[in-house]
Scaffold this active site. Structure first.
Site, PDB file in Angstrom:
ATOM      1  N   SER A 142      69.075 105.844  35.321  1.00 33.53           N
ATOM      2  CA  SER A 142      70.356 105.980  36.026  1.00 33.53           C
ATOM      3  C   SER A 142      70.658 104.664  36.724  1.00 33.53           C
ATOM      4  O   SER A 142      69.755 103.857  36.961  1.00 33.53           O
ATOM      5  CB  SER A 142      70.232 107.097  37.074  1.00 33.53           C
ATOM      6  OG  SER A 142      71.250 106.999  38.043  1.00 33.53           O
ATOM      7  N   TYR A 155      65.911 111.770  43.537  1.00 37.95           N
ATOM      8  CA  TYR A 155      66.544 111.171  42.350  1.00 37.95           C
ATOM      9  C   TYR A 155      66.255 109.672  42.272  1.00 37.95           C
ATOM     10  O   TYR A 155      65.830 109.151  41.240  1.00 37.95           O
ATOM     11  CB  TYR A 155      68.051 111.446  42.425  1.00 37.95           C
ATOM     12  CG  TYR A 155      68.785 111.234  41.125  1.00 37.95           C
ATOM     13  CD1 TYR A 155      68.731 112.186  40.116  1.00 37.95           C
ATOM     14  CD2 TYR A 155      69.554 110.091  40.909  1.00 37.95           C
ATOM     15  CE1 TYR A 155      69.421 112.008  38.920  1.00 37.95           C
ATOM     16  CE2 TYR A 155      70.245 109.903  39.725  1.00 37.95           C
ATOM     17  CZ  TYR A 155      70.172 110.857  38.730  1.00 37.95           C
ATOM     18  OH  TYR A 155      70.854 110.669  37.551  1.00 37.95           O
TER      19      TYR A 155
HETATM   20  P1  NAD Z   1      72.954 118.097  33.614  1.00 38.93           P
HETATM   21  O1  NAD Z   1      72.647 118.413  35.054  1.00 38.93           O
HETATM   22  O2  NAD Z   1      74.324 118.382  33.079  1.00 38.93           O
HETATM   23  O3  NAD Z   1      71.919 118.817  32.641  1.00 38.93           O
HETATM   24  C1  NAD Z   1      70.567 118.815  32.909  1.00 38.93           C
HETATM   25  C2  NAD Z   1      69.847 119.544  31.800  1.00 38.93           C
HETATM   26  O4  NAD Z   1      68.483 119.650  32.179  1.00 38.93           O
HETATM   27  C3  NAD Z   1      70.366 120.964  31.576  1.00 38.93           C
HETATM   28  O5  NAD Z   1      70.339 121.254  30.194  1.00 38.93           O
HETATM   29  C4  NAD Z   1      69.356 121.814  32.321  1.00 38.93           C
HETATM   30  O6  NAD Z   1      69.261 123.146  31.846  1.00 38.93           O
HETATM   31  C5  NAD Z   1      68.098 121.008  32.029  1.00 38.93           C
HETATM   32  N1  NAD Z   1      66.987 121.275  32.934  1.00 38.93           N
HETATM   33  C6  NAD Z   1      66.967 121.246  34.279  1.00 38.93           C
HETATM   34  N2  NAD Z   1      65.729 121.562  34.722  1.00 38.93           N
HETATM   35  C7  NAD Z   1      64.974 121.797  33.618  1.00 38.93           C
HETATM   36  C8  NAD Z   1      63.626 122.170  33.411  1.00 38.93           C
HETATM   37  N3  NAD Z   1      62.790 122.374  34.446  1.00 38.93           N
HETATM   38  N4  NAD Z   1      63.178 122.342  32.150  1.00 38.93           N
HETATM   39  C9  NAD Z   1      64.027 122.159  31.100  1.00 38.93           C
HETATM   40  N5  NAD Z   1      65.307 121.789  31.224  1.00 38.93           N
HETATM   41  C10 NAD Z   1      65.781 121.621  32.482  1.00 38.93           C
HETATM   42  O7  NAD Z   1      72.528 116.569  33.392  1.00 38.93           O
HETATM   43  P2  NAD Z   1      73.454 115.309  33.046  1.00 38.93           P
HETATM   44  O8  NAD Z   1      74.357 115.067  34.202  1.00 38.93           O
HETATM   45  O9  NAD Z   1      74.017 115.424  31.667  1.00 38.93           O
HETATM   46  O10 NAD Z   1      72.351 114.151  33.057  1.00 38.93           O
HETATM   47  C11 NAD Z   1      71.459 113.988  31.978  1.00 38.93           C
HETATM   48  C12 NAD Z   1      70.542 112.816  32.250  1.00 38.93           C
HETATM   49  O11 NAD Z   1      71.323 111.643  32.470  1.00 38.93           O
HETATM   50  C13 NAD Z   1      69.699 113.003  33.509  1.00 38.93           C
HETATM   51  O12 NAD Z   1      68.421 112.465  33.329  1.00 38.93           O
HETATM   52  C14 NAD Z   1      70.472 112.242  34.564  1.00 38.93           C
HETATM   53  O13 NAD Z   1      69.652 111.790  35.617  1.00 38.93           O
HETATM   54  C15 NAD Z   1      71.025 111.089  33.743  1.00 38.93           C
HETATM   55  N6  NAD Z   1      72.250 110.532  34.328  1.00 38.93           N
HETATM   56  C16 NAD Z   1      73.376 111.291  34.454  1.00 38.93           C
HETATM   57  C17 NAD Z   1      74.509 110.727  35.035  1.00 38.93           C
HETATM   58  C18 NAD Z   1      75.791 111.502  35.198  1.00 38.93           C
HETATM   59  O14 NAD Z   1      76.775 110.921  35.651  1.00 38.93           O
HETATM   60  N7  NAD Z   1      75.866 112.771  34.856  1.00 38.93           N
HETATM   61  C19 NAD Z   1      74.468 109.400  35.483  1.00 38.93           C
HETATM   62  C20 NAD Z   1      73.293 108.681  35.352  1.00 38.93           C
HETATM   63  C21 NAD Z   1      72.183 109.249  34.765  1.00 38.93           C
END
Ligand code: NAD
Length: 260
Positions: A142, A155
């Site tokens: 991230s 985080y």
């Molecule tokens: P999200 O919150 O939409 O989805 C998270 C997923 O992880 C879901 O499918 C959830 O069911 C699953 N999950 C949570 N706990 C779990 C567990 N214990 N076992 C199995 N599955 C589990 O996530 P997102 O916003 O799409 O982000 C995805 C990745 O990208 C993450 O690693 C996040 O840190 C990174 N990221 C996201 C953003 C953003 O703007 N959304 C920005 C930077 C980085």
């Protein structure tokens, strides 16, 4: 790009960026193991829609915060497809609080889901990749792997650390056909971002456009959200032969946020 015949495992792929990865790998002809929490019917609908694209798609309900469940998921994938060629560590948990009020169980959960899960998936998937002398490991980091914000100690810490494990694994696999990289997105238009938009609209009594403008103003100099499909496309590139020499990197996809 065709990745026909390869098997991709994407943790946390029942929504958001993980779902976009699963879709991109399915479209590239991979067998895909999807994983994550959610409504059973919705997950089955997603699985079926991805399977229509080429390879086989299976869902595994492992809680990746639990080492023993990760082991079962990897074993099941190996039984079904022989092994995992492409591994995306994407699942995430988030909590917001200053450190002195941060619930200890939420801290432990973040270490387990955001960090230790990657340790376990990598250690269990790597022998097959090494044996085939080909593999791609992508760890979702991230902007907060480098740029720090308040009240998100779980985080910020785990995203810094995921870059550490990425680099450690890249060095250990440097003499093989396996690469290990991190992707560091800025603000991506995911369900998580949609919740932030909805909160801002409610707080300010403003339109969606205005809420997005305000959220982007303090983040991305591009003033554009990153799209999940663009993050997945970067992942597909990392799986290409052209990316064979990229390893140990943390690649920003953030509309210039990291440099601002
Ligand atoms: P999200 O919150 O939409 O989805 C998270 C997923 O992880 C879901 O499918 C959830 O069911 C699953 N999950 C949570 N706990 C779990 C567990 N214990 N076992 C199995 N599955 C589990 O996530 P997102 O916003 O799409 O982000 C995805 C990745 O990208 C993450 O690693 C996040 O840190 C990174 N990221 C996201 C953003 C953003 O703007 N959304 C920005 C930077 C980085």
């Amino acid at each position: 790009m065709s990745l026909k015949g390869k098997t991709a495992l994407v943790t946390g792929s029942t929504g958001g960026i993980g779902e976009a990865f699963a879709r991109a790998f399915a479209e590239a002809g991979c067998n895909v193991v999807i994983n994550g929490f959610g409504d059973a019917q919705a997950i089955e609908k997603l699985r079926a829609s991805l399977e229509g694209k080429g390879g086989k798609v299976v869902y595994h309900p492992a809680d990746v915060g639990k080492a023993e469940e990760v082991a079962v998921m990897i074993r099941d994938a190996q039984r079904r497809f022989g092994g995992i060629d492409i591994l995306v560590n994407n699942a995430v948990t988030r909590h917001y609080a200053p450190i002195e009020e941060f619930p200890v169980d939420k801290w432990e959960l973040a270490l387990a889901v955001n960090l230790s899960a990657a340790f376990h998936t990598i250690r269990l998937a790597l022998p097959y990749m090494k044996q085939r002398n080909w593999g791609r490991i992508i760890n979702m980091a991230s902007i907060h792997a480098t740029s720090v914000v308040r009240d998100r100690v779980d985080y910020v810490t785990t995203k810094h650390a995921i870059v550490g494990i990425t680099r450690a694994v890249a060095l250990e696999t440097a003499l093989t056909g396996v690469t290990c990289n991190a992707i560091s997105p800025g603000w991506v238009l995911t369900p998580h971002a949609e919740r932030q938009i909805a909160r801002k609209m409610e707080d300010k009594g403003c339109s969606r456009e205005m809420a997005m403008r305000e959220l982007l103003e303090v983040r991305q100099p591009s003033r554009q959200p990153v799209l999940p499909s663009h993050v997945a496309a970067l992942g597909i590139f990392l799986c290409s032969d052209a990316a064979a020499s990229i390893t140990g990197a943390s690649l920003p996809i953030d509309g210039a946020w990291a440099i601002s």
